[in-house]
Design a protein around this motif. Structure first.
Motif, PDB file in Angstrom:
ATOM      1  N   GLU A  86      57.613  46.308  -6.169  1.00 17.01           N
ATOM      2  CA  GLU A  86      58.041  47.529  -6.852  1.00 17.01           C
ATOM      3  C   GLU A  86      58.087  47.285  -8.358  1.00 17.01           C
ATOM      4  O   GLU A  86      58.540  46.230  -8.817  1.00 17.01           O
ATOM      5  CB  GLU A  86      59.425  47.948  -6.337  1.00 17.01           C
ATOM      6  CG  GLU A  86      59.662  49.431  -6.344  1.00 17.01           C
ATOM      7  CD  GLU A  86      60.888  49.821  -5.538  1.00 17.01           C
ATOM      8  OE1 GLU A  86      61.835  49.017  -5.460  1.00 17.01           O
ATOM      9  OE2 GLU A  86      60.885  50.929  -4.984  1.00 17.01           O
ATOM     10  N   GLY A  87      57.599  48.255  -9.110  1.00 18.31           N
ATOM     11  CA  GLY A  87      57.582  48.136 -10.564  1.00 18.31           C
ATOM     12  C   GLY A  87      56.253  47.669 -11.115  1.00 18.31           C
ATOM     13  O   GLY A  87      55.947  47.911 -12.296  1.00 18.31           O
ATOM     14  N   ARG A 133      52.417  59.379 -12.779  1.00 19.49           N
ATOM     15  CA  ARG A 133      52.168  57.933 -12.845  1.00 19.49           C
ATOM     16  C   ARG A 133      50.749  57.551 -12.416  1.00 19.49           C
ATOM     17  O   ARG A 133      50.425  56.376 -12.333  1.00 19.49           O
ATOM     18  CB  ARG A 133      53.185  57.208 -11.942  1.00 19.49           C
ATOM     19  CG  ARG A 133      54.636  57.326 -12.420  1.00 19.49           C
ATOM     20  CD  ARG A 133      55.588  56.533 -11.523  1.00 19.49           C
ATOM     21  NE  ARG A 133      55.635  57.070 -10.169  1.00 19.49           N
ATOM     22  CZ  ARG A 133      55.159  56.447  -9.102  1.00 19.49           C
ATOM     23  NH1 ARG A 133      54.583  55.250  -9.216  1.00 19.49           N
ATOM     24  NH2 ARG A 133      55.248  57.000  -7.916  1.00 19.49           N
ATOM     25  N   ALA A 173      54.047  51.558 -12.512  1.00 21.49           N
ATOM     26  CA  ALA A 173      55.456  51.442 -12.113  1.00 21.49           C
ATOM     27  C   ALA A 173      55.643  51.846 -10.659  1.00 21.49           C
ATOM     28  O   ALA A 173      56.388  52.776 -10.338  1.00 21.49           O
ATOM     29  CB  ALA A 173      56.335  52.294 -13.029  1.00 21.49           C
ATOM     30  N   SER A 174      54.961  51.151  -9.771  1.00 18.32           N
ATOM     31  CA  SER A 174      54.927  51.544  -8.361  1.00 18.32           C
ATOM     32  C   SER A 174      56.321  51.544  -7.732  1.00 18.32           C
ATOM     33  O   SER A 174      57.217  50.821  -8.150  1.00 18.32           O
ATOM     34  CB  SER A 174      54.002  50.622  -7.584  1.00 18.32           C
ATOM     35  OG  SER A 174      54.498  49.302  -7.628  1.00 18.32           O
ATOM     36  N   ARG A 175      56.431  52.362  -6.689  1.00 21.72           N
ATOM     37  CA  ARG A 175      57.676  52.503  -5.927  1.00 21.72           C
ATOM     38  C   ARG A 175      57.373  52.254  -4.467  1.00 21.72           C
ATOM     39  O   ARG A 175      56.237  52.414  -4.020  1.00 21.72           O
ATOM     40  CB  ARG A 175      58.236  53.915  -6.099  1.00 21.72           C
ATOM     41  CG  ARG A 175      58.450  54.331  -7.541  1.00 21.72           C
ATOM     42  CD  ARG A 175      58.708  55.822  -7.646  1.00 21.72           C
ATOM     43  NE  ARG A 175      58.884  56.250  -9.031  1.00 21.72           N
ATOM     44  CZ  ARG A 175      58.910  57.516  -9.430  1.00 21.72           C
ATOM     45  NH1 ARG A 175      58.782  58.483  -8.527  1.00 21.72           N
ATOM     46  NH2 ARG A 175      59.079  57.819 -10.703  1.00 21.72           N
ATOM     47  N   ALA A 176      58.392  51.909  -3.713  1.00 26.00           N
ATOM     48  CA  ALA A 176      58.207  51.696  -2.273  1.00 26.00           C
ATOM     49  C   ALA A 176      57.592  52.928  -1.619  1.00 26.00           C
ATOM     50  O   ALA A 176      56.806  52.826  -0.679  1.00 26.00           O
ATOM     51  CB  ALA A 176      59.541  51.338  -1.619  1.00 26.00           C
ATOM     52  N   ALA A 177      57.923  54.106  -2.134  1.00 23.03           N
ATOM     53  CA  ALA A 177      57.401  55.352  -1.558  1.00 23.03           C
ATOM     54  C   ALA A 177      55.904  55.527  -1.796  1.00 23.03           C
ATOM     55  O   ALA A 177      55.276  56.409  -1.192  1.00 23.03           O
ATOM     56  CB  ALA A 177      58.150  56.556  -2.142  1.00 23.03           C
ATOM     57  N   ASP A 178      55.318  54.699  -2.662  1.00 29.14           N
ATOM     58  CA  ASP A 178      53.865  54.769  -2.881  1.00 29.14           C
ATOM     59  C   ASP A 178      53.096  54.055  -1.777  1.00 29.14           C
ATOM     60  O   ASP A 178      51.858  54.122  -1.744  1.00 29.14           O
ATOM     61  CB  ASP A 178      53.502  54.135  -4.233  1.00 29.14           C
ATOM     62  CG  ASP A 178      54.052  54.898  -5.427  1.00 29.14           C
ATOM     63  OD1 ASP A 178      54.376  54.252  -6.454  1.00 29.14           O
ATOM     64  OD2 ASP A 178      54.173  56.139  -5.342  1.00 29.14           O
ATOM     65  N   THR A 179      53.794  53.374  -0.900  1.00 28.79           N
ATOM     66  CA  THR A 179      53.150  52.697   0.232  1.00 28.79           C
ATOM     67  C   THR A 179      52.385  53.720   1.065  1.00 28.79           C
ATOM     68  O   THR A 179      52.965  54.682   1.565  1.00 28.79           O
ATOM     69  CB  THR A 179      54.195  51.975   1.099  1.00 28.79           C
ATOM     70  OG1 THR A 179      54.776  50.919   0.340  1.00 28.79           O
ATOM     71  CG2 THR A 179      53.574  51.427   2.364  1.00 28.79           C
ATOM     72  N   VAL A 185      53.941  48.499  -1.102  1.00 27.58           N
ATOM     73  CA  VAL A 185      54.807  48.219  -2.241  1.00 27.58           C
ATOM     74  C   VAL A 185      56.139  47.718  -1.698  1.00 27.58           C
ATOM     75  O   VAL A 185      56.862  48.455  -1.015  1.00 27.58           O
ATOM     76  CB  VAL A 185      55.029  49.466  -3.114  1.00 27.58           C
ATOM     77  CG1 VAL A 185      55.914  49.115  -4.311  1.00 27.58           C
ATOM     78  CG2 VAL A 185      53.694  50.035  -3.587  1.00 27.58           C
ATOM     79  N   PRO A 228      59.973  46.622  -1.832  1.00 29.14           N
ATOM     80  CA  PRO A 228      61.142  46.950  -2.659  1.00 29.14           C
ATOM     81  C   PRO A 228      61.737  45.697  -3.310  1.00 29.14           C
ATOM     82  O   PRO A 228      61.518  44.586  -2.859  1.00 29.14           O
ATOM     83  CB  PRO A 228      62.137  47.570  -1.682  1.00 29.14           C
ATOM     84  CG  PRO A 228      61.514  47.546  -0.349  1.00 29.14           C
ATOM     85  CD  PRO A 228      60.185  46.874  -0.423  1.00 29.14           C
TER      86      PRO A 228
END
Lengths: 113, 115
Positions: free
Chosen positions: A15-16, A60, A78-84, A111, A113
């Motif tokens: 993440e990030g 993003r 700035a990836s997030r777990a929800a981008d999985t 991604v 966390p």
């Protein structure tokens, strides 16, 4: 076949971090589209970039298109777990006839966390 | 507004039986597409409807597959004499049918399992 091919097949990041996926295709296109697929929301359209465009942004997401190299890239910052999810590129040919998007096999992004 | 809907969400059938899959596109969308997706694979194009034009059937894998679109809206994909290799998720999408191709809106899919 007009089919786009995504690279890499799989990508695992924290993440990030930023994630970059690439798509290559074989013949002239009218436009190229990126989609995301996860179990919760199915296939969702992200960005459409036309052959006369070189870059587009949406939040993003940043998509570039290089028609001379017949390739496109999708950058998620700035990836997030929800981008999985799995990410697919789809090309629409410019040879006339039906404008049917042709999908690649996708890049699986995880991604952590 | 309402998105693309598909029914049933899941279908288990015995080999040799016929199945019908339904798609309700977004109201006003003139273009409708059927794809299928096998586990871990990309989308395989099956058939495309655009307005009142003759459908593009170039992706149908065999003559056991057929589709129709009534009144320019609802579409039905029919698979006759199903085989195990027909097992997949069948996805329907619609778009406004803009010139040059535009973004597609997908339904949730029908997961077909042929036993």
């Amino acid at each position: 076949s007009q089919q786009g091919e995504e690279d890499p097949q799989a990508l695992s990041i924290q993440e990030g971090e930023n994630a970059t996926m690439n798509c290559s295709y074989k013949t002239s296109i009218n436009n190229l589209q990126w989609y995301r697929q996860n179990s919760g929301r199915g296939l969702v359209h992200l960005i459409l970039i036309r052959s006369n465009e070189r870059e587009k942004h949406s939040g993003r997401l940043r998509v570039t298109l290089d028609t001379s190299k017949k390739s496109s890239s999708l950058l998620i910052t700035a990836s997030r777990a929800a981008d999985t999810a799995s990410y697919f590129c789809a090309t629409v040919g410019s040879a006339g006839g039906s404008y049917i998007p042709t999908f690649g096999r996708g890049t699986s992004l995880i991604v952590h966390p | 507004g309402a998105g693309v809907s598909q029914s049933p969400s899941n279908k288990v059938t015995e080999k040799g039986k016929d199945v019908e899959l339904r798609c309700d596109p977004i109201s006003g969308h003139t273009a409708l597409y059927w794809y299928r997706q096998s586990l871990g694979q990309g989308l395989e194009f099956l058939i495309y409807f655009q307005g009142n034009s003759a459908p593009d059937k170039s992706g149908l894998p065999s003559d056991r597959f057929s589709a129709e679109r009534t009144g320019g809206s609802v579409s039905t994909l029919t698979i006759q004499r199903t085989q195990q290799e027909d097992s997949a998720v069948y996805l329907c999408a619609s778009s406004s049918g803009g010139a040059g191709g535009d973004e597609q809106y997908f339904g949730p899919g029908t997961r077909l399992t042929v036993t």
